[in-house]
Design a protein around this motif. Structure first.
Motif, PDB file in Angstrom:
ATOM      1  N   ALA A   1       0.797  -1.223   0.000  1.00  0.00           N
ATOM      2  CA  ALA A   1       0.000   0.000   0.000  1.00  0.00           C
ATOM      3  C   ALA A   1       0.827   1.270   0.000  1.00  0.00           C
ATOM      4  CB  ALA A   1      -0.930  -0.002   1.222  1.00  0.00           C
ATOM      5  N   PHE A   2       2.126   1.155   0.294  1.00  0.00           N
ATOM      6  CA  PHE A   2       2.982   2.336   0.380  1.00  0.00           C
ATOM      7  C   PHE A   2       3.824   2.564  -0.856  1.00  0.00           C
ATOM      8  CE2 PHE A   2       5.596  -1.213   1.783  1.00  0.00           C
ATOM      9  CZ  PHE A   2       6.791  -0.977   1.137  1.00  0.00           C
ATOM     10  N   CYS A   3       3.948   1.567  -1.718  1.00  0.00           N
ATOM     11  CA  CYS A   3       5.003   1.544  -2.738  1.00  0.00           C
ATOM     12  C   CYS A   3       4.524   2.071  -4.089  1.00  0.00           C
ATOM     13  CB  CYS A   3       5.527   0.118  -2.894  1.00  0.00           C
ATOM     14  SG  CYS A   3       6.947   0.000  -4.006  1.00  0.00           S
ATOM     15  N   ASN A   4       5.403   2.795  -4.774  1.00  0.00           N
ATOM     16  CA  ASN A   4       5.052   3.368  -6.067  1.00  0.00           C
ATOM     17  C   ASN A   4       5.577   2.558  -7.248  1.00  0.00           C
ATOM     18  OD1 ASN A   4       3.670   5.463  -7.446  1.00  0.00           O
ATOM     19  ND2 ASN A   4       5.602   6.427  -7.975  1.00  0.00           N
ATOM     20  N   VAL A   5       6.239   1.428  -6.975  1.00  0.00           N
ATOM     21  CA  VAL A   5       6.720   0.569  -8.069  1.00  0.00           C
ATOM     22  C   VAL A   5       5.528  -0.090  -8.753  1.00  0.00           C
ATOM     23  CG1 VAL A   5       8.073  -1.497  -8.605  1.00  0.00           C
ATOM     24  CG2 VAL A   5       8.954   0.182  -6.977  1.00  0.00           C
ATOM     25  N   ARG A   6       5.602  -0.202 -10.055  1.00  0.00           N
ATOM     26  CA  ARG A   6       4.521  -0.776 -10.854  1.00  0.00           C
ATOM     27  C   ARG A   6       4.150  -2.183 -10.375  1.00  0.00           C
ATOM     28  NH1 ARG A   6       3.004   0.841 -15.795  1.00  0.00           N
ATOM     29  NH2 ARG A   6       4.910   2.088 -15.985  1.00  0.00           N
ATOM     30  N   THR A   7       2.855  -2.490 -10.405  1.00  0.00           N
ATOM     31  CA  THR A   7       2.350  -3.798  -9.982  1.00  0.00           C
ATOM     32  C   THR A   7       1.786  -4.560 -11.186  1.00  0.00           C
ATOM     33  OG1 THR A   7       1.756  -2.925  -7.809  1.00  0.00           O
ATOM     34  CG2 THR A   7       0.738  -4.986  -8.457  1.00  0.00           C
ATOM     35  N   GLY A   8       2.044  -5.874 -11.241  1.00  0.00           N
ATOM     36  CA  GLY A   8       1.497  -6.680 -12.327  1.00  0.00           C
ATOM     37  C   GLY A   8       2.294  -7.953 -12.515  1.00  0.00           C
ATOM     38  N   MET A   9       2.175  -8.557 -13.683  1.00  0.00           N
ATOM     39  CA  MET A   9       2.931  -9.759 -14.006  1.00  0.00           C
ATOM     40  C   MET A   9       4.194  -9.366 -14.755  1.00  0.00           C
ATOM     41  SD  MET A   9       3.497 -12.902 -13.778  1.00  0.00           S
ATOM     42  CE  MET A   9       1.959 -13.439 -13.003  1.00  0.00           C
ATOM     43  N   PRO A  10       5.369  -9.611 -14.178  1.00  0.00           N
ATOM     44  CA  PRO A  10       6.621  -9.190 -14.817  1.00  0.00           C
ATOM     45  C   PRO A  10       6.923 -10.011 -16.068  1.00  0.00           C
ATOM     46  CG  PRO A  10       6.909  -9.687 -12.462  1.00  0.00           C
ATOM     47  CD  PRO A  10       5.588 -10.245 -12.881  1.00  0.00           C
ATOM     48  N   GLY A  11       7.828  -9.477 -16.872  1.00  0.00           N
ATOM     49  CA  GLY A  11       8.295 -10.189 -18.050  1.00  0.00           C
ATOM     50  C   GLY A  11       9.440 -11.123 -17.698  1.00  0.00           C
ATOM     51  N   PRO A  12      10.005 -11.801 -18.682  1.00  0.00           N
ATOM     52  CA  PRO A  12      11.124 -12.719 -18.434  1.00  0.00           C
ATOM     53  C   PRO A  12      12.372 -11.952 -17.998  1.00  0.00           C
ATOM     54  CG  PRO A  12      10.764 -12.443 -20.784  1.00  0.00           C
ATOM     55  CD  PRO A  12       9.614 -11.768 -20.110  1.00  0.00           C
ATOM     56  N   LEU A  13      13.266 -12.654 -17.314  1.00  0.00           N
ATOM     57  CA  LEU A  13      14.510 -12.035 -16.883  1.00  0.00           C
ATOM     58  C   LEU A  13      15.411 -11.731 -18.083  1.00  0.00           C
ATOM     59  CD1 LEU A  13      15.497 -14.203 -13.773  1.00  0.00           C
ATOM     60  CD2 LEU A  13      14.405 -11.951 -13.795  1.00  0.00           C
ATOM     61  N   ASP A  14      16.141 -10.645 -17.970  1.00  0.00           N
ATOM     62  CA  ASP A  14      17.157 -10.298 -18.959  1.00  0.00           C
ATOM     63  C   ASP A  14      18.451 -10.971 -18.514  1.00  0.00           C
ATOM     64  OD1 ASP A  14      19.075  -9.196 -20.576  1.00  0.00           O
ATOM     65  OD2 ASP A  14      18.642  -7.100 -20.078  1.00  0.00           O
ATOM     66  N   ARG A  15      18.873 -11.999 -19.231  1.00  0.00           N
ATOM     67  CA  ARG A  15      20.049 -12.768 -18.827  1.00  0.00           C
ATOM     68  C   ARG A  15      21.322 -11.940 -18.877  1.00  0.00           C
ATOM     69  NH1 ARG A  15      18.525 -16.352 -15.721  1.00  0.00           N
ATOM     70  NH2 ARG A  15      20.551 -17.377 -15.982  1.00  0.00           N
ATOM     71  N   ASP A  16      21.305 -10.846 -19.641  1.00  0.00           N
ATOM     72  CA  ASP A  16      22.484  -9.986 -19.749  1.00  0.00           C
ATOM     73  C   ASP A  16      22.503  -8.894 -18.679  1.00  0.00           C
ATOM     74  OD1 ASP A  16      23.361 -11.369 -22.018  1.00  0.00           O
ATOM     75  OD2 ASP A  16      22.154 -10.104 -23.349  1.00  0.00           O
ATOM     76  N   GLU A  17      21.441  -8.786 -17.912  1.00  0.00           N
ATOM     77  CA  GLU A  17      21.333  -7.683 -16.957  1.00  0.00           C
ATOM     78  C   GLU A  17      22.463  -7.654 -15.923  1.00  0.00           C
ATOM     79  OE1 GLU A  17      17.695  -5.506 -14.746  1.00  0.00           O
ATOM     80  OE2 GLU A  17      17.946  -7.619 -14.184  1.00  0.00           O
ATOM     81  N   PRO A  18      22.871  -8.791 -15.331  1.00  0.00           N
ATOM     82  CA  PRO A  18      23.968  -8.721 -14.351  1.00  0.00           C
ATOM     83  C   PRO A  18      25.218  -8.034 -14.901  1.00  0.00           C
ATOM     84  CG  PRO A  18      22.886 -10.836 -14.191  1.00  0.00           C
ATOM     85  CD  PRO A  18      22.287 -10.159 -15.396  1.00  0.00           C
ATOM     86  N   GLN A  19      25.579  -8.332 -16.148  1.00  0.00           N
ATOM     87  CA  GLN A  19      26.758  -7.689 -16.729  1.00  0.00           C
ATOM     88  C   GLN A  19      26.485  -6.229 -17.052  1.00  0.00           C
ATOM     89  OE1 GLN A  19      29.867  -9.093 -16.871  1.00  0.00           O
ATOM     90  NE2 GLN A  19      30.403  -6.948 -17.270  1.00  0.00           N
ATOM     91  N   LYS A  20      25.265  -5.901 -17.455  1.00  0.00           N
ATOM     92  CA  LYS A  20      24.919  -4.499 -17.721  1.00  0.00           C
ATOM     93  C   LYS A  20      25.056  -3.665 -16.452  1.00  0.00           C
ATOM     94  CE  LYS A  20      21.564  -5.441 -21.432  1.00  0.00           C
ATOM     95  NZ  LYS A  20      20.113  -5.397 -21.794  1.00  0.00           N
ATOM     96  N   VAL A  21      24.606  -4.219 -15.322  1.00  0.00           N
ATOM     97  CA  VAL A  21      24.760  -3.519 -14.049  1.00  0.00           C
ATOM     98  C   VAL A  21      26.232  -3.346 -13.720  1.00  0.00           C
ATOM     99  CG1 VAL A  21      24.367  -3.664 -11.556  1.00  0.00           C
ATOM    100  CG2 VAL A  21      22.532  -4.298 -13.132  1.00  0.00           C
ATOM    101  N   ALA A  22      26.999  -4.412 -13.910  1.00  0.00           N
ATOM    102  CA  ALA A  22      28.431  -4.344 -13.631  1.00  0.00           C
ATOM    103  C   ALA A  22      29.116  -3.289 -14.491  1.00  0.00           C
ATOM    104  CB  ALA A  22      29.069  -5.717 -13.860  1.00  0.00           C
ATOM    105  N   ASP A  23      28.729  -3.203 -15.761  1.00  0.00           N
ATOM    106  CA  ASP A  23      29.320  -2.204 -16.655  1.00  0.00           C
ATOM    107  C   ASP A  23      28.975  -0.786 -16.192  1.00  0.00           C
ATOM    108  OD1 ASP A  23      30.370  -4.228 -18.195  1.00  0.00           O
ATOM    109  OD2 ASP A  23      28.773  -4.155 -19.711  1.00  0.00           O
ATOM    110  N   ALA A  24      27.731  -0.586 -15.739  1.00  0.00           N
ATOM    111  CA  ALA A  24      27.320   0.735 -15.265  1.00  0.00           C
ATOM    112  C   ALA A  24      28.061   1.113 -13.991  1.00  0.00           C
ATOM    113  CB  ALA A  24      25.814   0.758 -15.022  1.00  0.00           C
ATOM    114  N   VAL A  25      28.259   0.144 -13.112  1.00  0.00           N
ATOM    115  CA  VAL A  25      29.019   0.386 -11.869  1.00  0.00           C
ATOM    116  C   VAL A  25      30.428   0.854 -12.207  1.00  0.00           C
ATOM    117  CG1 VAL A  25      30.050  -0.722  -9.846  1.00  0.00           C
ATOM    118  CG2 VAL A  25      27.669  -1.188 -10.449  1.00  0.00           C
ATOM    119  N   ALA A  26      31.041   0.197 -13.185  1.00  0.00           N
ATOM    120  CA  ALA A  26      32.398   0.563 -13.589  1.00  0.00           C
ATOM    121  C   ALA A  26      32.428   1.961 -14.204  1.00  0.00           C
ATOM    122  CB  ALA A  26      32.938  -0.471 -14.572  1.00  0.00           C
ATOM    123  N   ARG A  27      31.467   2.280 -15.053  1.00  0.00           N
ATOM    124  CA  ARG A  27      31.432   3.593 -15.712  1.00  0.00           C
ATOM    125  C   ARG A  27      31.183   4.711 -14.713  1.00  0.00           C
ATOM    126  NH1 ARG A  27      27.797   4.176 -20.865  1.00  0.00           N
ATOM    127  NH2 ARG A  27      28.813   6.222 -20.739  1.00  0.00           N
TER     128      ARG A  27
END
Length: 328
Positions: free
Chosen positions: A92-118
């Motif tokens: 009831a407090f949260c503004n994150v979208r609610t619903g059925m999520p899509g499939p996981l992005d298998r490349d996301e862990p590396q994308k996060v790592a690349d952003a951390v480095a940049r």
């Protein structure tokens, strides 16, 4: 309060919170003078935004309408939200979208790592939506993200803010085995408010989750936070502190709840800075290594500076504990 409206194709856009569409609107109280934030839009903010967009990433800073986004993004601090922008819960407090999520992005862990480095981050916070649709609640995706950041930026310390992995046997162990420096899971509110505020969660399950982290790996710092102003009593907050200390939690955060929209849980009170300071003093007296308590405190606000202070506090405590034996 930050309200972002998409004026393009609004007729075709699904409601952000379909479960709240039929709820009666409640008034949004005027914020007191002590709640003031810097509006986003500085060059540093824009640079952070560009890196986030270039890597196709989601941040909780935007999705949860965090009031500190202007300050944090100016400093190139962003909290990455993995596994999509859609949550399977409907708090009831949260503004994150609610619903059925899509499939996981298998490349996301590396994308996060690349952003951390940049971004050149010395400390990074990674959180996620709840993924009750996944067999492990997304635990392996968390672990892969931790390992990718370690490989790309070995000097960066990592803090995870996880879901509760309710009814996901073995999920916690997967995340702990990846050895984040800080394991954070927020209780969010006092137990008497769970049915109204956090109906998909269970207070004592969340408490036990945090306790298990220490049992599995005592070297990992544990952290949890709550919002106040939701209708809790002061004594309930003090009891929650005792519950956290019983679970050997190192770090507690306390911040003011701010109502995202008229469809969300109303703000029942604006807690004064003096009361936040009182909570901080009491929490330290109860034995927490680190406490952050203020109207604008959020889980990942000043996380890097707080981690350095947290580590120093543990070192000082251990030094005090061993001193008598060494002298003897």
């Amino acid at each position: 309060m930050v309200v972002v409206l998409n004026t393009l194709n609004r007729a075709l856009e699904k409601p952000r919170h379909p479960e709240k569409v039929k709820r009666a609107e409640t008034p949004v109280l005027k914020k007191p003078d002590w709640i003031r934030v810097r509006a986003p839009g500085t060059p540093g903010w824009q640079e952070t935004a560009n890196i986030v967009r270039a890597n196709g990433l989601v941040t909780v800073c935007e999705e949860a309408s965090c009031p500190n986004i202007g300050e944090c993004w100016q400093k190139k601090h962003a909290t990455f939200m993995i596994m999509g922008d859609t949550c399977t819960r409907a708090c009831a407090f949260c503004n994150v979208r609610t619903g059925m999520p899509g499939p996981l992005d298998r490349d996301e862990p590396q994308k996060v790592a690349d952003a951390v480095a940049r971004l050149g981050l010395e400390h990074v916070v990674v959180t996620s939506v709840d993924r009750d649709d996944l067999a492990d609640g997304g635990a392996e995706h968390f672990a892969r993200t931790i390992r990718s950041i370690r490989a790309t930026s070995p000097g960066t310390t990592i803090e995870v803010l996880t879901p509760d992995f309710l009814r996901k046997d073995g999920a916690l162990e997967v995340v702990v085995e990846a050895r984040p420096d800080v394991f954070n899971h927020n209780l969010e509110c006092v137990p008497s408010l769970y049915l109204k505020v956090r109906p998909g969660a269970r207070y004592f399950h969340s408490l036990r989750l945090l306790q298990q982290v220490k049992e599995l790996d005592p070297s990992i710092f544990t952290k949890s936070g709550i919002m106040v102003g939701l209708g809790e009593e002061r004594n309930e907050v003090l009891q929650l502190m005792d519950d956290l200390r019983s679970a050997d939690i190192d770090f507690m955060t306390i911040g003011q709840y701010l109502q995202p929209t008229r469809k969300h849980h109303p703000v029942m009170a604006f807690v004064t800075p003096e009361d936040f300071k009182s909570y901080e003093t009491i929490a330290y007296a109860k034995g927490f290594l680190m406490v952050s308590s203020s109207p604008l405190t959020r889980s990942s606000h000043h996380a890097g500076e707080d981690f350095a202070r947290l580590r120093a506090a543990r070192d000082a405590k251990l030094g005090t504990a061993v001193a008598p034996a060494v002298i003897a």
